[in-house]
Design an enzyme around this catalytic site. Structure first.
Site, short mmCIF file in Angstrom:
data_model
loop_
_atom_site.label_atom_id
_atom_site.label_comp_id
_atom_site.label_asym_id
_atom_site.label_seq_id
_atom_site.Cartn_x
_atom_site.Cartn_y
_atom_site.Cartn_z
N LYS A 142 0.85 -1.19 0.17
CA LYS A 142 0.28 -0.05 0.06
C LYS A 142 0.76 1.38 0.15
CE LYS A 142 -3.76 2.36 2.36
NZ LYS A 142 -4.58 2.44 3.49
N HIS A 300 -8.47 -32.92 -34.27
CA HIS A 300 -9.74 -32.32 -34.03
C HIS A 300 -10.59 -32.70 -32.84
CE1 HIS A 300 -9.32 -30.58 -38.30
NE2 HIS A 300 -8.39 -30.19 -37.70
#
Length: 546
Positions: A142, A300
């Site tokens: 912070k 696929h």
């Protein structure tokens, strides 16, 4: 100096001690930084000959309650949160004897590792929830205008390098980057705790309610945290952007196997594409269904070739023979170490173009031969054990989560409703087909012969079309391989709604069928099998793959 901030005092408290002695020694010896430390970290630094101020000396308050309370003190958090540009803050610090802390180096108790252990107790998990560490990290992050915060040993070198260039200072840009990393880490940490605790409590409730047998009980709340593993060139199509993320939280321990695709070592080749990841995942999950040596060739999202054999080279040969045309440009997944012979067969003899080759490991000779195909993507997972427990799919506005589908049915629980029972050879092919069929898109039909998947009918809107397609491919494979057509084993991922499925399969040489059963018209399918002399097995379990 502008926004550069000199580091004069550092607080170091780490679980992962990697590189910490070297980092602390550089801070102290090269820049004269005062080192404050706690517990085990202080002992490690002192044993290395580094001067350390114990945390209790710095705060004037002893560590207590088995170390649960040691850094939760105004002299620590005041020293971190004090704004250097505020006269009021600085005056209050002087008034209360708070010394400023310019760098915090903290990494957290290993909660994620602790709860990943199968025998972890509730008490042990709770004791590995870090309180002081996240609090210090958040306070320092912070106040990144003034405080440098380091939560990852990978950043030690870059912080020291910057200090060497900036006379013992760090830049604002670096402090903000490190602060962002902190909040990413603490968010993941809290998410891991929340996910584990919700899952634990939901499972406990299930036990109370007699639902003990469920492999996965969806928790009341589920939070996910992931970090980017790599950017991809594009998504399914060139106009779509894409990236790969890996789990960094408690969910990830359930959604990853012991040898996951994301995290596998890429030995060589171009970066994987979005579609490569999808197909490699399907192939890797399919081949791990087998205990015996096996190879799956997938294209696929469907296994166009599959076989099990005494060794993986033979398994590859038989898998490739299932459908050489579809194998071109596919994914080859192997559940054993890949020898030179297998590489020679697909690369030299068959001259097969392969997008990805994935296996637990490769012999040195195999790797040397693979180097001749530098674009081939080669992945080594380090093992083939286990499956993930959970899988998730996004839908518009939310997420679907389910336990992973694996073939775990015990053949001793199968039922045999037809007059003719399968022979031992048929039963072996039925079990093989049942394992592979799970990977085929629904409606799924898989035809097998001699432990190879020679015909596949995937993703058709009705099961009869899937059966026809699978049988046609099986007959073509037999002609291509010089085998006699017929004597086929067939697996269906779900029950037959009508007898027409059996009639079609019988007309194409199927002599044994394995399916879940459970249709209101099961009697019709059983009668059809009896009419054609087909043996049928009911497993009682469906394996849809949508």
């Amino acid at each position: 100096m502008g926004t550069d901030r000199k580091i004069s005092r550092a607080l170091i408290s780490v679980t992962d001690k990697t590189g910490i002695v070297e980092f602390a020694r550089s801070l102290a010896d090269e820049y004269g930084v005062q080192i404050i430390s706690t517990g085990g970290t202080a002992r490690v630094l002192e044993e290395a000959g580094i001067s350390v101020t114990p945390i209790e000396e710095f705060t004037g308050f002893p560590e207590m309650m088995d170390g649960r309370v040691k850094t939760l003190h105004p002299k620590v958090h005041g020293g971190l949160l004090c704004r250097r540009d505020s006269e009021e803050h600085m005056a209050e610090a002087v008034k209360h004897g708070i010394e400023l802390i310019d760098l915090v180096c903290v990494n957290l108790y290993e909660f994620e590792k602790t709860v990943a252990a199968p025998d972890v107790t509730f008490v042990d998990a709770i004791e590995h929830i870090d309180i002081g560490g996240p609090s210090m990290l958040r306070s320092a992050a912070k106040n990144n205008d003034s405080v440098t915060v380091v939560c990852d040993p990978a950043d030690y070198a870059s912080v020291l390098a910057e200090m060497s260039v900036h006379a013992g200072c760090t830049t604002l840009g670096t402090r903000r980057r490190l602060a962002a990393k902190v909040y990413t880490r603490t968010a993941a940490y809290d998410t891991a705790i929340s996910t584990w605790l919700n899952t634990y409590l939901t499972a406990e409730d299930a036990k109370v309610n007699g639902e003990d047998g469920a492999s996965f009980v969806p928790p009341a709340a589920l939070q996910l945290h992931l970090e980017k593993s790599q950017d991809l060139r594009y998504g399914e199509n060139p106009h779509q952007t894409a990236a790969v993320y890996r789990f960094t939280d408690g969910f990830g321990t359930l959604a990853s196997s012991g040898s996951p695709l994301v995290g596998a070592e890429q030995v060589q080749g171009k970066p994987l594409s979005y579609n490569n990841f999808l197909d490699a995942d399907a192939a890797w999950n399919a081949v791990r269904e087998f205990d015996e040596p096996a190879v799956v060739i997938l294209k696929h999202q469907n296994p166009c070739g599959s076989a099990a054999a005494d060794d993986v080279t033979e398994a590859y040969d038989r898998a490739y023979a299932c459908d050489p045309k579809s194998a071109f440009g596919g994914i080859v997944a192997v559940n054993r170490e890949v020898p030179l012979s297998l590489v020679e067969h697909f690369a030299d003899r068959d001259k097969l173009f392969v997008e990805v080759l994935i296996a637990p490991s490769f012999t040195p000779e195999a790797l040397a031969r693979l180097e001749k195909r530098p674009n081939l993507r080669v992945l080594a997972t380090g093992g083939a054990e286990g499956h993930a427990q959970l899988e998730a799919r996004t839908v518009d506005g939310g997420l679907l989560v389910q336990s992973v589908d694996t073939v775990e049915e015990d053949p001793s629980t199968f039922t045999f409703p037809t007059m003719r029972k399968p022979t031992d050879a048929e039963m072996e092919d039925l079990i093989f087909a049942w394992r592979v069929c799970k990977t085929v898109k629904s409606n799924a039909i898989l035809i097998a012969k001699d432990h190879a998947g020679i015909g596949m009918g995937p993703g058709q809107p009705n099961r009869v079309d899937s059966a026809l397609l699978a049988c046609q491919r099986a007959e073509e494979a037999c002609e291509r391989m010089g085998m006699e057509a017929g004597g086929f084993a067939c697996a269906s991922d779900a029950f037959f709604p009508f007898r027409d499925n059996v009639d079609v399969l019988a007309a194409h040489g199927v002599t044994a069928i394995i399916q879940p059963g459970g249709s209101v018209r099961d009697d019709e399918s059983i009668q059809a099998c009896d009419d054609h002399g087909i043996a049928m097995v009911f497993t009682g379990t469906r394996h849809f793959r949508h």
